[in-house]
Design an enzyme around this catalytic site. Sequence first.
Site, PDB file in Angstrom:
ATOM      1  N   ASP A  16      -1.072  -1.797  49.948  1.00 39.86           N
ATOM      2  CA  ASP A  16      -0.147  -0.934  50.675  1.00 39.86           C
ATOM      3  C   ASP A  16       0.862  -1.753  51.472  1.00 39.86           C
ATOM      4  OD1 ASP A  16       0.854   1.529  51.498  1.00 39.86           O
ATOM      5  OD2 ASP A  16      -0.430   1.610  53.263  1.00 39.86           O
ATOM      6  N   HIS A 207      -5.583   6.223  59.002  1.00 39.59           N
ATOM      7  CA  HIS A 207      -4.546   5.355  58.430  1.00 39.59           C
ATOM      8  C   HIS A 207      -3.225   5.698  59.121  1.00 39.59           C
ATOM      9  CE1 HIS A 207      -2.896   3.159  54.748  1.00 39.59           C
ATOM     10  NE2 HIS A 207      -1.808   3.623  55.348  1.00 39.59           N
ATOM     11  N   HIS A 209       0.606   4.698  60.466  1.00 38.95           N
ATOM     12  CA  HIS A 209       1.778   3.827  60.449  1.00 38.95           C
ATOM     13  C   HIS A 209       2.366   3.801  61.852  1.00 38.95           C
ATOM     14  CE1 HIS A 209       2.827   3.321  55.951  1.00 38.95           C
ATOM     15  NE2 HIS A 209       1.546   3.586  56.077  1.00 38.95           N
ATOM     16  N   CYS A 240       6.473   2.969  52.993  1.00 43.42           N
ATOM     17  CA  CYS A 240       6.298   3.869  51.855  1.00 43.42           C
ATOM     18  C   CYS A 240       7.630   4.049  51.150  1.00 43.42           C
ATOM     19  CB  CYS A 240       5.766   5.229  52.310  1.00 43.42           C
ATOM     20  SG  CYS A 240       5.576   6.408  50.957  1.00 43.42           S
ATOM     21  N   ASN A 249       2.435  -0.422  58.266  1.00 46.43           N
ATOM     22  CA  ASN A 249       1.138   0.012  58.775  1.00 46.43           C
ATOM     23  C   ASN A 249       0.886  -0.661  60.117  1.00 46.43           C
ATOM     24  OD1 ASN A 249      -0.168   1.365  56.261  1.00 46.43           O
ATOM     25  ND2 ASN A 249       0.648  -0.558  55.485  1.00 46.43           N
TER      26      ASN A 249
END
Length: 299
Positions: A16, A207, A209, A240, A249
């Site tokens: 990611d 999760h 950001h 993303c 992140n």
Amino acid sequence: MTFPRKVNLYEVGPRDGLQNEKEIIPIDVKVNLINKLINCNFKEIEIGSFVSPKWVPQMADSEIIIDKINKRETTSFPVLTPNLKGVQKAIEKKADTVCVFVTASETFSKKNTNCTVSESLKRVEEIISEVKKYNIKVRGYLSCVLGCPYEGKVSYESTADLASFLIEQGCYQVSLGDTIGCGTPFDAIKLFELVSKKINIENIAAHFHDTYGQALSNIYAVLQMGVQTLDTSVAGLGGCPYAKGATGNVATEDVLYMLKGIGIKTGIKLEDIIEVSWYISNYMKRLPNSRVARAYVNQ
């Protein structure tokens, strides 16, 4: 206040974190990054994605990387598999864990996976049904849980229902992702409360950001609810490609520093992960997105 005594940091940097980088990073750099993370004693390191290079060019070498890294029995190496073709590659490469993803936002689902939410659920069913034959674990991702770049607010109730669906299908864990980083602690608590009524809090990962600088605050909030797994990315890598304005992140180092201050154990040394952070940042010729990493180098 009640906090868990121990927390698992699920490292997403190699997948990611790197997937949205425009300049293709050499295989040896990626392998070195993952090996350095393995030496930090992470239990789970997401190493790549078996997806079409057309859509995510940076992940085109994931099949090679899974063979080259220094695997340990104490570490799991999940790979993202958006469809059955990706699953077949994971099976061939003897992956121990695959990851599937859905979203409660119809528009984001179409932009991200070129299918509706209901179609994505059918894909997930097919994937889980296939990997069950090989005793491969499945982790579920739910994206845009605190807001969508196209639709704005997303139904928390729908997210809770989707989380329940993923667990019922066989996912061992569901990661709730604030993809555009717009959530605040109040939002996070409300969402996690609703989801935890449908599935056990032990099966929920966070999760976050850090687009709006709220990630650490959100983590602090959900830790008090009993969340024991946090998705983090070394050096704060990531973003993303389908969510405009979504920055990285939350940095693994920053989370680890906070957890250390609270007294929560992770099994990972802060100095070790800071060294890895500077390794990948120096290669990219930029500073880490981690304030802790930058602060430590100046001490």
